[in-house]
Design a protein around this motif. Structure first.
Motif, PDB file in Angstrom:
ATOM      1  N   VAL A  42      -5.112   2.789 -12.341  1.00 22.24           N
ATOM      2  CA  VAL A  42      -5.999   3.846 -11.759  1.00 22.24           C
ATOM      3  C   VAL A  42      -6.296   5.064 -12.692  1.00 22.24           C
ATOM      4  O   VAL A  42      -5.314   5.748 -12.933  1.00 22.24           O
ATOM      5  CB  VAL A  42      -5.586   4.342 -10.120  1.00 22.24           C
ATOM      6  N   ILE A 220      -5.141   3.521  -1.303  1.00 20.19           N
ATOM      7  CA  ILE A 220      -4.196   2.477  -1.788  1.00 20.19           C
ATOM      8  C   ILE A 220      -3.291   1.908  -0.630  1.00 20.19           C
ATOM      9  O   ILE A 220      -2.701   2.895   0.244  1.00 20.19           O
ATOM     10  CB  ILE A 220      -3.480   3.058  -3.023  1.00 20.19           C
ATOM     11  N   VAL A 228      -6.302  -1.499  -3.968  1.00 21.90           N
ATOM     12  CA  VAL A 228      -6.975  -0.445  -4.187  1.00 21.90           C
ATOM     13  C   VAL A 228      -8.416  -0.634  -3.962  1.00 21.90           C
ATOM     14  O   VAL A 228      -9.231  -1.384  -4.271  1.00 21.90           O
ATOM     15  CB  VAL A 228      -6.788  -0.158  -5.629  1.00 21.90           C
ATOM     16  N   LEU A 242      -0.525   4.469 -11.492  1.00 19.51           N
ATOM     17  CA  LEU A 242      -1.393   5.774 -10.863  1.00 19.51           C
ATOM     18  C   LEU A 242      -1.365   6.562 -12.452  1.00 19.51           C
ATOM     19  O   LEU A 242      -0.255   6.761 -12.855  1.00 19.51           O
ATOM     20  CB  LEU A 242      -0.666   6.495  -9.834  1.00 19.51           C
ATOM     21  N   CYS A 244      -3.580   9.190 -12.886  1.00 23.67           N
ATOM     22  CA  CYS A 244      -4.866  10.255 -12.516  1.00 23.67           C
ATOM     23  C   CYS A 244      -4.661  11.613 -13.084  1.00 23.67           C
ATOM     24  O   CYS A 244      -5.567  12.278 -13.057  1.00 23.67           O
ATOM     25  CB  CYS A 244      -5.018  10.429 -11.280  1.00 23.67           C
ATOM     26  N   LEU A 248      -5.905  13.512  -9.298  1.00 25.25           N
ATOM     27  CA  LEU A 248      -5.139  12.373  -8.368  1.00 25.25           C
ATOM     28  C   LEU A 248      -5.864  12.745  -6.977  1.00 25.25           C
ATOM     29  O   LEU A 248      -6.159  11.756  -6.144  1.00 25.25           O
ATOM     30  CB  LEU A 248      -3.618  12.847  -8.248  1.00 25.25           C
ATOM     31  N   LEU A 251      -4.532  10.478  -3.344  1.00 21.91           N
ATOM     32  CA  LEU A 251      -4.149   9.258  -3.427  1.00 21.91           C
ATOM     33  C   LEU A 251      -2.791   9.041  -3.043  1.00 21.91           C
ATOM     34  O   LEU A 251      -2.431   7.947  -2.705  1.00 21.91           O
ATOM     35  CB  LEU A 251      -4.660   8.709  -4.822  1.00 21.91           C
ATOM     36  N   ASN A 252      -1.724  10.053  -3.539  1.00 27.18           N
ATOM     37  CA  ASN A 252      -0.409   9.828  -3.280  1.00 27.18           C
ATOM     38  C   ASN A 252       0.067  11.402  -2.782  1.00 27.18           C
ATOM     39  O   ASN A 252       0.165  12.134  -3.834  1.00 27.18           O
ATOM     40  CB  ASN A 252       0.274   9.229  -4.534  1.00 27.18           C
ATOM     41  N   VAL A 365       4.262   0.500  -7.268  1.00 27.01           N
ATOM     42  CA  VAL A 365       3.414   1.649  -7.780  1.00 27.01           C
ATOM     43  C   VAL A 365       3.966   2.635  -8.500  1.00 27.01           C
ATOM     44  O   VAL A 365       5.296   3.128  -7.996  1.00 27.01           O
ATOM     45  CB  VAL A 365       2.875   2.196  -6.466  1.00 27.01           C
ATOM     46  N   SER A 367       3.966   5.914 -11.533  1.00 30.61           N
ATOM     47  CA  SER A 367       2.877   7.043 -11.573  1.00 30.61           C
ATOM     48  C   SER A 367       3.531   8.086 -12.680  1.00 30.61           C
ATOM     49  O   SER A 367       4.739   8.109 -12.927  1.00 30.61           O
ATOM     50  CB  SER A 367       2.845   7.721 -10.243  1.00 30.61           C
ATOM     51  N   SER A 369       2.398  11.514 -14.881  1.00 28.46           N
ATOM     52  CA  SER A 369       1.397  12.816 -15.067  1.00 28.46           C
ATOM     53  C   SER A 369       2.280  14.010 -15.012  1.00 28.46           C
ATOM     54  O   SER A 369       3.284  14.001 -15.249  1.00 28.46           O
ATOM     55  CB  SER A 369       0.555  12.735 -13.447  1.00 28.46           C
TER      56      SER A 369
END
Length: 434
Positions: A42, A220, A228, A242, A244, A248, A251-252, A365, A367, A369
């Motif tokens: 994503v 999600i 998704v 993830l 993003c 983001l 989403l989380n 999942v 992530s 960022s």
């Protein structure tokens, strides 16, 4: 308000110099209907494109969805600097995490630079990669720190690609009356960031990644298989990545509590011609020692690309060019009359400690960022680390994930006002030279 559309049109790149000079890719289709994949990525910036490319090259079936266009976010709008190490300097990391962890992170920073350079070479990405990033000081205290830090890297890390510059030496690199000296890191580099992102997208597509644009993820659902959901489709995948960053949204919640979006701005002047000698006689990038950093470099067609100023709400200022011209006129007062042909804003993600937030937010999942302005190399590398973790090799991922990342105090309701207060104080310190 949705940051994806607060300042930009749906499915359109901003009117930046980068977009005007990019080598365009085909427009990828919108996701419609249900698809299955080994991995759903994503986000179509450096993190997601790198993860998707490395997974596809390893034989995984990958779907990548991007809410706007690939390279739309910070990956296609940033200052284009490929810096050494991490966003936090090594002496700070040593105090925060200990010497051993700091040394691992230094090596990962070097690996990140090498990865970017190797991807550009391997896939023939025409993004005007050039060596050299100078760090400049506006007062004696900052200059002493820069020179001491160069010695620290040379002594403890064996890094010998940084040259210390006194006032006279810096003037031959960047003749700004504001700077008293600095350093020049020839192991660092600068590039056209959008062309780099688009090159990664072409490479990922050629490797078999199914890329869908203007296909924002809305929800999600985690479980043995992760679902998704987008506007018009859904992806069922064994793993989700993830990628993003500042976009983001909701989403989380765990990631959103630790990674905060802020806005930064860049202007591109008219071509400078003979005036280049009074701005950057050496074709290197520059970042100064202010807390609210000014950063700049030359474009391949002879413009000054100058980044400066930040904001913390959803909307960009009405006159971005005027916002950037203010700090640019401090650094280069002789350019007060220069014409600005392009100006644009972008949204990036920051964390409290200015180190990336890398986490396994659910069993399947991952992530990454919050690169805090150091994303060209770090995001590309984080994407590769997540690709490896999906394949069962989580060593590098776990090293980054072990960095403690606290949530912003006050949650979503208070983090923006508190950050504004803090940044106002630091901006005042910059102006006073404290």
């Amino acid at each position: 308000m949705n940051l994806l559309y607060a300042n930009d049109r749906r499915g359109q790149y901003p009117e930046s110099w980068y977009a005007a000079t990019a080598t365009p890719t085909e427009r990828f289709a919108v996701l419609k209907g249900a698809v299955k994949a080994d991995v759903c990525v994503v986000g179509g910036g450096y993190t997601g494109l790198s993860a998707a490319l490395h997974l596809a090259e390893a034989g995984r079936d990958v779907v990548l969805i991007e809410a706007q266009r690939v390279g739309f976010g910070a990956s296609g709008r940033n200052g284009g600097q490929l810096g050494s190490g991490q966003r936090v300097e090594q002496d700070g990391l040593e105090k925060m995490l200990g010497a051993d962890h700091a040394k691992r992170l230094w090596q990962m920073g070097e690996d990140a630079k090498d990865l970017v350079k190797s991807l550009i070479s391997k896939h023939g990405i025409d993004c005007h990669l050039k060596p050299g990033v100078a760090h400049t000081a506006s007062n004696a205290g900052d200059l002493g720190h820069l020179h001491a830090y160069a010695d620290h890297l040379r002594t403890l890390y064996g890094y010998d690609q940084i040259e210390t510059l006194d006032h006279a030496a810096l003037q031959s690199v960047c003749p700004s009356p504001d700077y008293v000296g600095g350093t020049l890191d020839m192991g660092a580099a600068h590039l056209h960031p959008l062309n780099y992102a688009l090159g990664l997208a072409r490479a990922a597509s050629a490797a078999g990644v199914r890329i869908f644009e203007t296909s924002p993820a809305h929800h999600i659902e985690t479980g043995k298989k992760t679902i998704v959901q987008t506007d018009a489709g859904r992806i069922e995948a064994d793993h989700v990545i993830l990628a993003c960053n500042g976009y983001l949204g909701g989403l989380n919640r765990k990631v959103a509590a630790r990674v905060m979006p802020i806005n930064n701005f860049i202007a591109a002047t008219e071509p400078l011609g003979d005036r280049i000698k009074d701005v950057l006689p050496r074709d290197v990038a520059v970042a100064d020692s202010r807390f609210v950093v000014n950063y700049f470099r030359l474009s391949h067609d002879g413009r000054l690309l100058f980044g400066g100023g930040e904001s913390y709400g959803y909307k960009f200022p009405a006159d971005i060019a005027a916002k950037v011209r203010k700090p640019m006129s401090v650094i280069f007062p002789h350019l007060r009359d220069v014409k600005i042909d392009y100006s644009w804003g972008g949204t990036l993600g920051i964390t409290l400690k200015r180190l990336p937030y890398v986490a396994r937010v659910a069993p399947n999942v991952l992530s990454a960022s919050g690169y805090s302005g150091h994303g060209v190399g770090t995001a590309t590398h984080a994407g590769m680390l997540m690709a490896r973790a999906v394949q069962g090799d989580a060593d590098g991922f776990d090293t980054m994930a072990s960095i403690p990342t606290l949530p912003f105090p006050g949650g979503a309701a208070l983090r923006n006002p508190m950050l504004v207060l803090a940044m106002t104080w630091y901006s005042l310190r910059d102006r006073l030279g404290v």
